[in-house]
Design a protein around this motif. Sequence first.
Motif, PDB file in Angstrom:
ATOM      1  N   SER A   1     -33.045  15.163  39.877  1.00 45.19           N
ATOM      2  CA  SER A   1     -34.072  15.142  40.934  1.00 45.19           C
ATOM      3  C   SER A   1     -34.642  13.874  40.821  1.00 45.19           C
ATOM      4  O   SER A   1     -34.934  13.160  39.733  1.00 45.19           O
ATOM      5  CB  SER A   1     -35.037  16.032  40.825  1.00 45.19           C
ATOM      6  OG  SER A   1     -34.519  17.518  41.281  1.00 45.19           O
TER       7      SER A   1
ATOM      8  N   GLY B   1     -44.651  11.564  42.563  1.00 41.18           N
ATOM      9  CA  GLY B   1     -46.014  11.854  41.974  1.00 41.18           C
ATOM     10  C   GLY B   1     -45.987  12.873  41.038  1.00 41.18           C
ATOM     11  O   GLY B   1     -46.892  13.259  40.183  1.00 41.18           O
TER      12      GLY B   1
ATOM     13  N   ASN C   1     -45.738  18.429  42.915  1.00 42.58           N
ATOM     14  CA  ASN C   1     -45.017  19.559  43.461  1.00 42.58           C
ATOM     15  C   ASN C   1     -44.079  19.789  42.532  1.00 42.58           C
ATOM     16  O   ASN C   1     -43.729  20.875  41.946  1.00 42.58           O
ATOM     17  CB  ASN C   1     -44.528  19.399  44.904  1.00 42.58           C
ATOM     18  CG  ASN C   1     -44.103  20.683  45.287  1.00 42.58           C
ATOM     19  OD1 ASN C   1     -43.020  20.778  46.218  1.00 42.58           O
ATOM     20  ND2 ASN C   1     -44.609  21.927  44.900  1.00 42.58           N
ATOM     21  N   LEU C   2     -43.133  18.662  42.113  1.00 42.43           N
ATOM     22  CA  LEU C   2     -42.032  19.214  41.362  1.00 42.43           C
ATOM     23  C   LEU C   2     -42.280  19.587  39.921  1.00 42.43           C
ATOM     24  O   LEU C   2     -41.636  20.572  39.574  1.00 42.43           O
ATOM     25  CB  LEU C   2     -41.049  17.892  41.311  1.00 42.43           C
ATOM     26  CG  LEU C   2     -39.725  17.844  40.446  1.00 42.43           C
ATOM     27  CD1 LEU C   2     -38.853  18.999  40.972  1.00 42.43           C
ATOM     28  CD2 LEU C   2     -39.136  16.566  40.558  1.00 42.43           C
TER      29      LEU C   2
ATOM     30  N   ILE D   1     -38.671   7.526  40.580  1.00 44.06           N
ATOM     31  CA  ILE D   1     -38.628   6.378  41.277  1.00 44.06           C
ATOM     32  C   ILE D   1     -39.991   5.530  41.676  1.00 44.06           C
ATOM     33  O   ILE D   1     -39.993   4.644  42.298  1.00 44.06           O
ATOM     34  CB  ILE D   1     -38.238   6.830  42.836  1.00 44.06           C
ATOM     35  CG1 ILE D   1     -39.299   7.938  43.330  1.00 44.06           C
ATOM     36  CG2 ILE D   1     -36.806   7.519  42.873  1.00 44.06           C
ATOM     37  CD1 ILE D   1     -38.873   8.551  44.771  1.00 44.06           C
TER      38      ILE D   1
ATOM     39  N   MET E   1     -41.553   0.446  47.155  1.00 45.18           N
ATOM     40  CA  MET E   1     -41.562   1.310  48.594  1.00 45.18           C
ATOM     41  C   MET E   1     -42.943   1.975  48.852  1.00 45.18           C
ATOM     42  O   MET E   1     -43.134   2.954  49.408  1.00 45.18           O
ATOM     43  CB  MET E   1     -40.577   2.283  48.088  1.00 45.18           C
ATOM     44  CG  MET E   1     -38.943   2.102  48.228  1.00 45.18           C
ATOM     45  SD  MET E   1     -37.748   3.325  48.414  1.00 45.18           S
ATOM     46  CE  MET E   1     -38.663   4.852  47.704  1.00 45.18           C
TER      47      MET E   1
ATOM     48  N   ALA F   1     -42.434   5.134  51.474  1.00 46.27           N
ATOM     49  CA  ALA F   1     -42.372   6.467  50.866  1.00 46.27           C
ATOM     50  C   ALA F   1     -43.104   6.910  49.871  1.00 46.27           C
ATOM     51  O   ALA F   1     -43.617   7.863  49.291  1.00 46.27           O
ATOM     52  CB  ALA F   1     -40.830   7.117  50.711  1.00 46.27           C
TER      53      ALA F   1
ATOM     54  N   MET G   1     -41.348  16.456  51.359  1.00 44.42           N
ATOM     55  CA  MET G   1     -40.399  17.356  50.615  1.00 44.42           C
ATOM     56  C   MET G   1     -40.904  18.298  50.167  1.00 44.42           C
ATOM     57  O   MET G   1     -40.070  19.389  49.186  1.00 44.42           O
ATOM     58  CB  MET G   1     -39.644  16.383  49.585  1.00 44.42           C
ATOM     59  CG  MET G   1     -38.737  15.118  50.204  1.00 44.42           C
ATOM     60  SD  MET G   1     -37.318  15.580  50.953  1.00 44.42           S
ATOM     61  CE  MET G   1     -36.205  16.222  49.501  1.00 44.42           C
TER      62      MET G   1
ATOM     63  N   PRO H   1     -45.672  24.172  54.382  1.00 47.11           N
ATOM     64  CA  PRO H   1     -46.982  24.060  53.730  1.00 47.11           C
ATOM     65  C   PRO H   1     -47.670  22.790  54.196  1.00 47.11           C
ATOM     66  O   PRO H   1     -49.030  22.773  54.047  1.00 47.11           O
ATOM     67  CB  PRO H   1     -47.456  24.279  52.501  1.00 47.11           C
ATOM     68  CG  PRO H   1     -45.932  23.995  51.924  1.00 47.11           C
ATOM     69  CD  PRO H   1     -44.889  24.006  53.036  1.00 47.11           C
TER      70      PRO H   1
ATOM     71  N   LYS I   1     -57.784  22.267  60.895  1.00 50.19           N
ATOM     72  CA  LYS I   1     -56.900  23.106  59.834  1.00 50.19           C
ATOM     73  C   LYS I   1     -57.925  24.128  59.540  1.00 50.19           C
ATOM     74  O   LYS I   1     -59.015  24.128  58.973  1.00 50.19           O
ATOM     75  CB  LYS I   1     -56.953  22.213  58.508  1.00 50.19           C
ATOM     76  CG  LYS I   1     -56.066  23.194  57.339  1.00 50.19           C
ATOM     77  CD  LYS I   1     -55.799  22.114  56.245  1.00 50.19           C
ATOM     78  CE  LYS I   1     -55.166  22.836  55.124  1.00 50.19           C
ATOM     79  NZ  LYS I   1     -54.743  22.145  54.042  1.00 50.19           N
TER      80      LYS I   1
HETATM   81  C1  FAD Z   1     -53.222  22.586  44.061  1.00 49.30           C
HETATM   82  C2  FAD Z   1     -52.405  21.928  45.232  1.00 49.30           C
HETATM   83  C3  FAD Z   1     -52.980  21.878  46.459  1.00 49.30           C
HETATM   84  C4  FAD Z   1     -52.129  20.972  47.512  1.00 49.30           C
HETATM   85  N1  FAD Z   1     -52.490  21.366  48.991  1.00 49.30           N
HETATM   86  C5  FAD Z   1     -51.983  20.696  49.853  1.00 49.30           C
HETATM   87  C6  FAD Z   1     -52.399  20.907  51.239  1.00 49.30           C
HETATM   88  O1  FAD Z   1     -53.632  21.423  51.454  1.00 49.30           O
HETATM   89  N2  FAD Z   1     -51.684  20.233  52.078  1.00 49.30           N
HETATM   90  C7  FAD Z   1     -50.774  19.417  51.956  1.00 49.30           C
HETATM   91  O2  FAD Z   1     -49.964  18.900  52.613  1.00 49.30           O
HETATM   92  N3  FAD Z   1     -49.963  19.507  50.555  1.00 49.30           N
HETATM   93  C8  FAD Z   1     -50.870  20.071  49.679  1.00 49.30           C
HETATM   94  N4  FAD Z   1     -50.272  19.819  48.180  1.00 49.30           N
HETATM   95  C9  FAD Z   1     -48.990  19.394  48.008  1.00 49.30           C
HETATM   96  C10 FAD Z   1     -48.880  18.002  47.660  1.00 49.30           C
HETATM   97  O3  FAD Z   1     -49.418  17.199  48.893  1.00 49.30           O
HETATM   98  C11 FAD Z   1     -47.594  17.588  47.405  1.00 49.30           C
HETATM   99  O4  FAD Z   1     -47.395  18.306  45.983  1.00 49.30           O
HETATM  100  C12 FAD Z   1     -47.413  16.135  47.303  1.00 49.30           C
HETATM  101  O5  FAD Z   1     -47.490  15.582  48.393  1.00 49.30           O
HETATM  102  C13 FAD Z   1     -46.069  15.880  46.599  1.00 49.30           C
HETATM  103  O6  FAD Z   1     -45.783  14.541  46.488  1.00 49.30           O
HETATM  104  P1  FAD Z   1     -45.285  13.977  45.065  1.00 49.30           P
HETATM  105  O7  FAD Z   1     -45.090  12.323  45.247  1.00 49.30           O
HETATM  106  O8  FAD Z   1     -46.055  14.524  43.848  1.00 49.30           O
HETATM  107  O9  FAD Z   1     -43.840  14.522  44.870  1.00 49.30           O
HETATM  108  P2  FAD Z   1     -42.880  15.250  43.672  1.00 49.30           P
HETATM  109  O10 FAD Z   1     -43.718  16.437  43.219  1.00 49.30           O
HETATM  110  O11 FAD Z   1     -42.890  14.001  42.718  1.00 49.30           O
HETATM  111  O12 FAD Z   1     -41.742  15.429  44.431  1.00 49.30           O
HETATM  112  C14 FAD Z   1     -41.615  16.582  45.370  1.00 49.30           C
HETATM  113  C15 FAD Z   1     -40.179  16.721  45.818  1.00 49.30           C
HETATM  114  O13 FAD Z   1     -39.755  15.450  46.611  1.00 49.30           O
HETATM  115  C16 FAD Z   1     -38.791  14.638  46.280  1.00 49.30           C
HETATM  116  N5  FAD Z   1     -38.992  13.418  46.597  1.00 49.30           N
HETATM  117  C17 FAD Z   1     -40.267  12.607  46.083  1.00 49.30           C
HETATM  118  N6  FAD Z   1     -39.965  11.419  46.584  1.00 49.30           N
HETATM  119  C18 FAD Z   1     -38.751  11.428  47.251  1.00 49.30           C
HETATM  120  C19 FAD Z   1     -38.093  10.349  48.076  1.00 49.30           C
HETATM  121  N7  FAD Z   1     -38.703   9.136  48.421  1.00 49.30           N
HETATM  122  N8  FAD Z   1     -37.064  10.579  48.447  1.00 49.30           N
HETATM  123  C20 FAD Z   1     -36.550  11.788  48.534  1.00 49.30           C
HETATM  124  N9  FAD Z   1     -36.942  12.971  47.716  1.00 49.30           N
HETATM  125  C21 FAD Z   1     -38.177  12.482  47.183  1.00 49.30           C
HETATM  126  C22 FAD Z   1     -38.615  15.169  44.574  1.00 49.30           C
HETATM  127  O14 FAD Z   1     -37.239  15.016  44.023  1.00 49.30           O
HETATM  128  C23 FAD Z   1     -38.977  16.471  44.752  1.00 49.30           C
HETATM  129  O15 FAD Z   1     -38.006  17.519  45.055  1.00 49.30           O
HETATM  130  C24 FAD Z   1     -50.909  20.651  47.453  1.00 49.30           C
HETATM  131  C25 FAD Z   1     -50.481  20.316  46.102  1.00 49.30           C
HETATM  132  C26 FAD Z   1     -51.160  21.077  44.997  1.00 49.30           C
HETATM  133  C27 FAD Z   1     -50.677  20.907  43.510  1.00 49.30           C
END
Ligand code: FAD
Length: 331
Positions: free
Chosen positions: A26, A30, A33-34, A51, A56, A70, A113, A161, A230
């Motif tokens: 994967s 950040g 979520n993952l 990444i 980017m 992204a 995602m 979500p 919201k």
């Molecule tokens: C307690 C909590 C509350 C939250 N509340 C909200 C909310 O109210 N509203 C909301 O919108 N979100 C909410 N979130 C979600 C949060 O916005 C997402 O977890 C976050 O945006 C994911 O981004 P990340 O960079 O951390 O992704 P990661 O966790 O690093 O990745 C998530 C997924 O995306 C894939 N991925 C990441 N970047 C790319 C890319 N460039 N190309 C292809 N695949 C990719 C990864 O492989 C993985 O599968 C919440 C999260 C938490 C933990």
Amino acid sequence: MRPFKYTEASDAAVATRAVAANPEASFLAGGTNLVDLMREYIAKPNELVDIKPLAMSQIRPTSSGISIGALARNTDTANHPLVRKDLPLLTMAILAGASPQIRNMATNGGNLMQRTRCQYFYDITMPCNKREKGSGCGALEGLNRMHAIFGHSKDCVATYPGDMANALYALDAVVKVRGVDGKERSIAINDFHRLPGTTPDIDNSLAHGELITSIEVPKNKFAERSYYLKVRDRASYAFALVAVAAALEMDGDRIKHARVVLGGVAHKPWRSAEAEKALAGKPANRAAFEAAAEAALAGAKPLSHNGYKVDLAKRSIVVALERAMGVTAND
Ligand SMILES: Cc1cc2nc3c(=O)[nH]c(=O)nc-3n(C[C@H](O)[C@H](O)[C@H](O)COP(=O)(O)OP(=O)(O)OC[C@H]3O[C@@H](n4cnc5c(N)ncnc54)[C@H](O)[C@@H]3O)c2cc1C
Ligand code: SF4
């Protein structure tokens, strides 16, 4: 957590090749979520390709609108002067999500995602077709008050979500993706997420190993009249029961174009063509907004515990459209 190999990507080609070559690999952005999903044994990658070192994260004007990297963080995206000025709906939607700490880590690609928050998906002792194909759907006859009222199937009734994507659907964004063969392709945002059908394990139209590089938002005339509403169980740090991304372009005192996208009601952001059609050509008043809300919800199919979402969504649409027109709670 399952042991995994960790590498930092030196360039996009290396990153996409590494993930494409290993079905259990994967991308890591950040990690908000993952990593949670890994801790709960829901995602079990044996390799993470980080990444974050890739270039980017730019947010810049283009000849056709604004390009948003992204890997730009949610906080930086929401507060970027170009986004605040030309895409206030996007700023409002991002700031309605998560918490400041999470938005500081979360990237835009990862946000698109993010996986569902269905509680049965998170509980590995319960059946869930999204987590384990063919195991059943715990929510269908279970606790489904947070779940979908549109577009669900007997195999999955979960909702998408996220907040940011609801605004991007209203703004006709396009997701730029780098394929495993190094070629770029563009996915209209409306085609990015999918409905569950018989394959709820597949959330979106990305192939394994494809990398989101940017989100392109075309120029539009919605900046002056848009609003993101919201509705949630707590005032912050909670996912939407119902959300509305509303935007209006006026022609004198009549509505020329409208956008109404509902969040928290389907497996993808739910753009209501019915509401938009009902608003076109009408004066921007409460009667028109109420008619649009009725049209938007006419096809809703609530489950055993979420019938309340139908009226909640109707009222939310009216309030979001009024606020887009500058009517406040005190007016
Ligand atoms: C307690 C909590 C509350 C939250 N509340 C909200 C909310 O109210 N509203 C909301 O919108 N979100 C909410 N979130 C979600 C949060 O916005 C997402 O977890 C976050 O945006 C994911 O981004 P990340 O960079 O951390 O992704 P990661 O966790 O690093 O990745 C998530 C997924 O995306 C894939 N991925 C990441 N970047 C790319 C890319 N460039 N190309 C292809 N695949 C990719 C990864 O492989 C993985 O599968 C919440 C999260 C938490 C933990
Ligand atoms: S609604 Fe979808 S995610 Fe939730 S239990 Fe059913 S199949 Fe799993």
